[in-house]
Design an enzyme around this catalytic site. Structure first.
Site, PDB file in Angstrom:
ATOM      1  N   ASP A   1     -14.473   8.856  -5.772  1.00 12.57           N
ATOM      2  CA  ASP A   1     -13.203   8.153  -5.983  1.00 12.57           C
ATOM      3  C   ASP A   1     -13.364   7.023  -7.000  1.00 12.57           C
ATOM      4  O   ASP A   1     -14.338   6.262  -6.962  1.00 12.57           O
ATOM      5  CB  ASP A   1     -12.714   7.530  -4.674  1.00 12.57           C
ATOM      6  CG  ASP A   1     -12.553   8.544  -3.549  1.00 12.57           C
ATOM      7  OD1 ASP A   1     -13.436   9.401  -3.391  1.00 12.57           O
ATOM      8  OD2 ASP A   1     -11.564   8.456  -2.816  1.00 12.57           O
TER       9      ASP A   1
ATOM     10  N   HIS B   1     -10.053   5.345  -8.003  1.00 13.70           N
ATOM     11  CA  HIS B   1      -8.935   4.549  -7.488  1.00 13.70           C
ATOM     12  C   HIS B   1      -8.489   3.431  -8.428  1.00 13.70           C
ATOM     13  O   HIS B   1      -8.352   2.267  -8.028  1.00 13.70           O
ATOM     14  CB  HIS B   1      -9.280   3.971  -6.117  1.00 13.70           C
ATOM     15  CG  HIS B   1      -8.992   4.921  -4.989  1.00 13.70           C
ATOM     16  ND1 HIS B   1      -7.738   5.424  -4.734  1.00 13.70           N
ATOM     17  CD2 HIS B   1      -9.821   5.474  -4.059  1.00 13.70           C
ATOM     18  CE1 HIS B   1      -7.796   6.241  -3.695  1.00 13.70           C
ATOM     19  NE2 HIS B   1      -9.040   6.305  -3.275  1.00 13.70           N
TER      20      HIS B   1
ATOM     21  N   ASP C   1      -9.017  11.414  -6.445  1.00 13.30           N
ATOM     22  CA  ASP C   1      -8.574  10.041  -6.211  1.00 13.30           C
ATOM     23  C   ASP C   1      -8.890   9.153  -7.404  1.00 13.30           C
ATOM     24  O   ASP C   1      -9.567   8.129  -7.304  1.00 13.30           O
ATOM     25  CB  ASP C   1      -9.182   9.470  -4.922  1.00 13.30           C
ATOM     26  CG  ASP C   1      -8.435   9.953  -3.679  1.00 13.30           C
ATOM     27  OD1 ASP C   1      -7.648  10.904  -3.783  1.00 13.30           O
ATOM     28  OD2 ASP C   1      -8.653   9.381  -2.590  1.00 13.30           O
TER      29      ASP C   1
ATOM     30  N   ASP D   1      -4.166   5.122  -7.778  1.00 14.65           N
ATOM     31  CA  ASP D   1      -3.669   4.409  -6.589  1.00 14.65           C
ATOM     32  C   ASP D   1      -4.601   3.269  -6.192  1.00 14.65           C
ATOM     33  O   ASP D   1      -5.810   3.305  -6.402  1.00 14.65           O
ATOM     34  CB  ASP D   1      -3.469   5.339  -5.395  1.00 14.65           C
ATOM     35  CG  ASP D   1      -2.148   6.098  -5.459  1.00 14.65           C
ATOM     36  OD1 ASP D   1      -1.239   5.640  -6.179  1.00 14.65           O
ATOM     37  OD2 ASP D   1      -2.030   7.151  -4.809  1.00 14.65           O
ATOM     38  N   ARG D   2      -3.996   2.283  -5.561  1.00 12.63           N
ATOM     39  CA  ARG D   2      -4.650   1.076  -5.042  1.00 12.63           C
ATOM     40  C   ARG D   2      -5.119   0.167  -6.184  1.00 12.63           C
ATOM     41  O   ARG D   2      -4.641  -0.941  -6.319  1.00 12.63           O
ATOM     42  CB  ARG D   2      -5.779   1.417  -4.070  1.00 12.63           C
ATOM     43  CG  ARG D   2      -5.260   2.111  -2.805  1.00 12.63           C
ATOM     44  CD  ARG D   2      -6.305   2.064  -1.697  1.00 12.63           C
ATOM     45  NE  ARG D   2      -5.827   2.672  -0.468  1.00 12.63           N
ATOM     46  CZ  ARG D   2      -5.206   2.030   0.512  1.00 12.63           C
ATOM     47  NH1 ARG D   2      -4.963   0.739   0.390  1.00 12.63           N
ATOM     48  NH2 ARG D   2      -4.813   2.661   1.586  1.00 12.63           N
TER      49      ARG D   2
ATOM     50  N   ASN E   1      -6.622  13.681  -2.405  1.00 20.25           N
ATOM     51  CA  ASN E   1      -5.393  13.522  -1.620  1.00 20.25           C
ATOM     52  C   ASN E   1      -4.434  12.511  -2.233  1.00 20.25           C
ATOM     53  O   ASN E   1      -3.236  12.517  -1.946  1.00 20.25           O
ATOM     54  CB  ASN E   1      -5.712  13.134  -0.170  1.00 20.25           C
ATOM     55  CG  ASN E   1      -6.390  11.786  -0.066  1.00 20.25           C
ATOM     56  OD1 ASN E   1      -7.478  11.578  -0.607  1.00 20.25           O
ATOM     57  ND2 ASN E   1      -5.771  10.850   0.632  1.00 20.25           N
ATOM     58  N   HIS E   2      -4.932  11.635  -3.127  1.00 22.08           N
ATOM     59  CA  HIS E   2      -4.057  10.664  -3.779  1.00 22.08           C
ATOM     60  C   HIS E   2      -3.414  11.193  -5.047  1.00 22.08           C
ATOM     61  O   HIS E   2      -2.607  10.482  -5.654  1.00 22.08           O
ATOM     62  CB  HIS E   2      -4.808   9.367  -4.067  1.00 22.08           C
ATOM     63  CG  HIS E   2      -4.807   8.417  -2.916  1.00 22.08           C
ATOM     64  ND1 HIS E   2      -3.867   7.424  -2.765  1.00 22.08           N
ATOM     65  CD2 HIS E   2      -5.616   8.338  -1.828  1.00 22.08           C
ATOM     66  CE1 HIS E   2      -4.109   6.761  -1.646  1.00 22.08           C
ATOM     67  NE2 HIS E   2      -5.157   7.292  -1.066  1.00 22.08           N
TER      68      HIS E   2
ATOM     69  N   HIS F   1     -12.893  17.226  -2.553  1.00 22.02           N
ATOM     70  CA  HIS F   1     -12.619  15.817  -2.285  1.00 22.02           C
ATOM     71  C   HIS F   1     -12.792  15.468  -0.812  1.00 22.02           C
ATOM     72  O   HIS F   1     -13.414  14.450  -0.472  1.00 22.02           O
ATOM     73  CB  HIS F   1     -11.208  15.444  -2.731  1.00 22.02           C
ATOM     74  CG  HIS F   1     -10.890  14.004  -2.502  1.00 22.02           C
ATOM     75  ND1 HIS F   1     -11.431  12.995  -3.266  1.00 22.02           N
ATOM     76  CD2 HIS F   1     -10.138  13.385  -1.557  1.00 22.02           C
ATOM     77  CE1 HIS F   1     -11.010  11.831  -2.824  1.00 22.02           C
ATOM     78  NE2 HIS F   1     -10.225  12.033  -1.780  1.00 22.02           N
TER      79      HIS F   1
ATOM     80  N   ARG G   1      -7.626  10.182  10.443  1.00 18.32           N
ATOM     81  CA  ARG G   1      -6.587   9.869   9.462  1.00 18.32           C
ATOM     82  C   ARG G   1      -5.218  10.415   9.879  1.00 18.32           C
ATOM     83  O   ARG G   1      -4.198  10.037   9.301  1.00 18.32           O
ATOM     84  CB  ARG G   1      -6.944  10.475   8.103  1.00 18.32           C
ATOM     85  CG  ARG G   1      -8.253   9.976   7.525  1.00 18.32           C
ATOM     86  CD  ARG G   1      -8.561  10.711   6.229  1.00 18.32           C
ATOM     87  NE  ARG G   1      -9.892  10.408   5.731  1.00 18.32           N
ATOM     88  CZ  ARG G   1     -10.172   9.441   4.863  1.00 18.32           C
ATOM     89  NH1 ARG G   1      -9.200   8.670   4.419  1.00 18.32           N
ATOM     90  NH2 ARG G   1     -11.404   9.238   4.447  1.00 18.32           N
TER      91      ARG G   1
ATOM     92  N   HIS H   1     -13.880  10.672  -0.732  1.00 20.46           N
ATOM     93  CA  HIS H   1     -12.813  10.410   0.241  1.00 20.46           C
ATOM     94  C   HIS H   1     -13.075   9.249   1.195  1.00 20.46           C
ATOM     95  O   HIS H   1     -12.156   8.794   1.852  1.00 20.46           O
ATOM     96  CB  HIS H   1     -12.584  11.706   1.037  1.00 20.46           C
ATOM     97  CG  HIS H   1     -11.313  11.799   1.809  1.00 20.46           C
ATOM     98  ND1 HIS H   1     -10.103  11.340   1.345  1.00 20.46           N
ATOM     99  CD2 HIS H   1     -11.048  12.348   3.024  1.00 20.46           C
ATOM    100  CE1 HIS H   1      -9.164  11.601   2.238  1.00 20.46           C
ATOM    101  NE2 HIS H   1      -9.710  12.201   3.268  1.00 20.46           N
TER     102      HIS H   1
END
Length: 515
Positions: A259, A261, A288, A291-292, A320-321, A369, A417, A444
């Protein structure tokens, strides 16, 4: 008085004498129980206070342990469940956060923060209608609370927007970006634009070097070139399979990253440490990307640019993002809209749908992922046949590839999750044996050193966003292998400074409020 009457009276007197000490004993027992309960509550409060301190210092796992001990001693406090739910949310264990939110509400229906925790978990899982019912309840309980009303209003907007999107969606032949957005082909480049430019609509090494320096200076790529990169990526990814096979020649290095991110300056640090991508220095980034972190636009155009420059030596997996629910909540949609426009955000949604789901290196290492599956006997051919051009479903192979996590114990279990599953060492071993793999690599999850080796070496996690969200204090890592030696080599690295733009700066306002 007869002898029989005397006997009855004596027995009555004896019984009365017996009852007095029994009553005293019962009173003593009641007092002892009450005192023990008070002692348990006092001890539970100490654990709660320790948990609160750990929560402030971002030690979420330790905070969860403290709240759990408090709940074990005194399970009748909604506050303990709500606080533990917050710690689970921080760790992105949305399923566990939801359970604690539910427990908080059941324990004390008047404790309104429990409804907020449950709503936050539902929103994190993309279940906006369920979240809306909690916000509505709080708003009714506090009709004069402007904050409660604002949360309800914002969530209501999201629910209505989703309903509108579904209403206008129609089945139609899938069009390419160039067919859907032909008007963007002729965007004018202003005279004062001094940034990097594509050469005959093609990415070159010089363009990529100029682009990265441009981004380091906090400047934007012109929207015309941004669109053309997305158009070219869309055309390329449509032709790729859901599972991409990679061949790494003998003695040549190959790098796997986890990731990112939106942490652009840490991405640049990876290239500083390990070298720029090239035909002799290939990379796989395992989902990923966005995001964030608040430099997601810079990250994704850098990664897409290198993919176009080195299509056979630079690989990207979907995480997943890379989905509309996550992007709208955790910042990417807001960032793209702020730096470009809403049309560009919609284009990304289409492009992400075509990203491959996983990669198989030299027929021996499968990289995805999330993780493995709720069903036995899943083969690589089953993965190849996944129709991926969609938003991630809530169950099935595609969902589990993007969302699942390993667990230490055998077998399978529900996901912390709330999406996907958890799988044990026996599941990993059986999957590897069936598909003749040495091991799997997944991402992840945040890890202290940026990586973790589990399941007897057959399940490796790599996470490449150090000090995740500027709060976690973790290191990032990447993995290198060579074609004739698939033994993984790990390199951990620390976070580097970045401009003063906080993570989640572009996130949905509700997510920041709920945090």
């Amino acid at each position: 008085m007869s002898s029989s009457e005397l006997e009855i009276q004596q027995k009555f007197s004896d019984n009365q004498q017996e009852q007095v000490p029994n009553a005293e004993i019962n009173a003593i027992n009641h007092d002892s129980t009450a005192e023990a309960g008070q002692q348990d509550f006092a001890a539970a409060e100490q654990y709660k206070n320790k948990g609160n301190d750990l929560l402030k210092t971002k030690e979420f796992s330790k905070a969860i342990d403290m709240y759990s001990k408090a709940i074990e001693l005194y399970p009748n406090s909604a506050i303990y469940y709500a606080n533990r739910a917050l710690a689970h949310l921080r760790q992105e264990s949305f399923g566990l956060a939801l359970q604690d939110g539910v427990s908080a509400v059941k324990t004390d229906p008047s404790y309104l923060k429990g409804y907020y925790r449950r709503a936050a978990a539902h929103m994190s899982l993309g279940k906006f209608k369920q979240a809306l019912s909690d916000f509505e309840y709080v708003a009714k309980c506090r009709p004069n609370d402007k904050d409660a009303k604002l949360k309800f209003t914002e969530c209501s907007k999201i629910v209505k927007m989703r309903a509108f999107e579904r209403a206008i969606a129609v089945d139609k032949p899938e069009k390419t970006l160039s067919e859907m957005y032909s008007d963007m082909e002729n965007i004018t480049i202003e005279d004062d634009y001094k940034g990097p430019q594509l050469e005959d609509d093609k990415v070159t090494l010089q363009f990529m070097k100029d682009l990265m320096e441009h981004y380091k200076a906090q400047k934007r790529l012109h929207r015309k070139f941004a669109y053309k990169i997305l158009r070219n990526i869309d055309e390329y990814m449509r032709e790729q399979p859901s599972l991409v096979d990679i061949n790494v020649p003998d003695d040549e290095k190959f790098t796997i990253c986890g990731d990112i991110h939106g942490q652009f300056y840490d991405l640049m640090n990876i290239f500083d440490i390990n070298g720029l991508p090239s035909e002799k220095n290939p990379y796989l980034f395992n989902g990923d990307f966005v995001d964030r972190g608040s430099f997601s636009v810079e990250c994704i155009f850098t990664l897409f640019g290198f993919k176009l420059l080195y299509p056979n030596h630079f690989f990207l997996s979907r995480g997943n993002h890379e989905s509309i629910n996550m992007n709208q909540m955790y910042g990417f949609t807001g960032e793209v809209t702020a730096k470009y426009n809403n049309t560009m955000a919609n284009i990304f949604t289409q492009v992400f749908n075509w990203l491959p789901l996983c990669h198989c290196i030299n027929q021996k290492i499968l990289v995805m992922h999330g993780g493995l599956f709720s069903s036995d006997n899943v083969t690589l051919d089953n993965i190849r046949r996944i129709e991926r051009n969609c938003q991630p479903p809530e169950e099935g192979l595609m969902c589990e590839l993007l969302w699942s996590d390993p667990q230490q114990w055998m077998g399978r279990g529900p996901s912390k999750r709330g999406v996907g599953i958890q799988f044990g060492p026996d599941v990993t071993e059986a999957f590897c044996n069936l598909n003749k793999l040495d091991y799997i690599i997944r991402s992840h999850e945040v890890k202290d050193m940026g990586y973790e080796v589990a399941h007897n070496g057959q399940c490796i996690t790599v996470f490449s966003a150090p000090n995740y969200c500027d709060t976690m204090g973790n290191m990032g890592a990447f993995i290198t292998i060579t074609g004739n030696n698939l033994k993984p080599n790990y390199r951990s690295f620390e976070a580097v400074p970045h401009p003063d733009v906080k993570p989640m700066a572009y996130a949905n306002s509700l997510m920041n409020w709920l945090a």
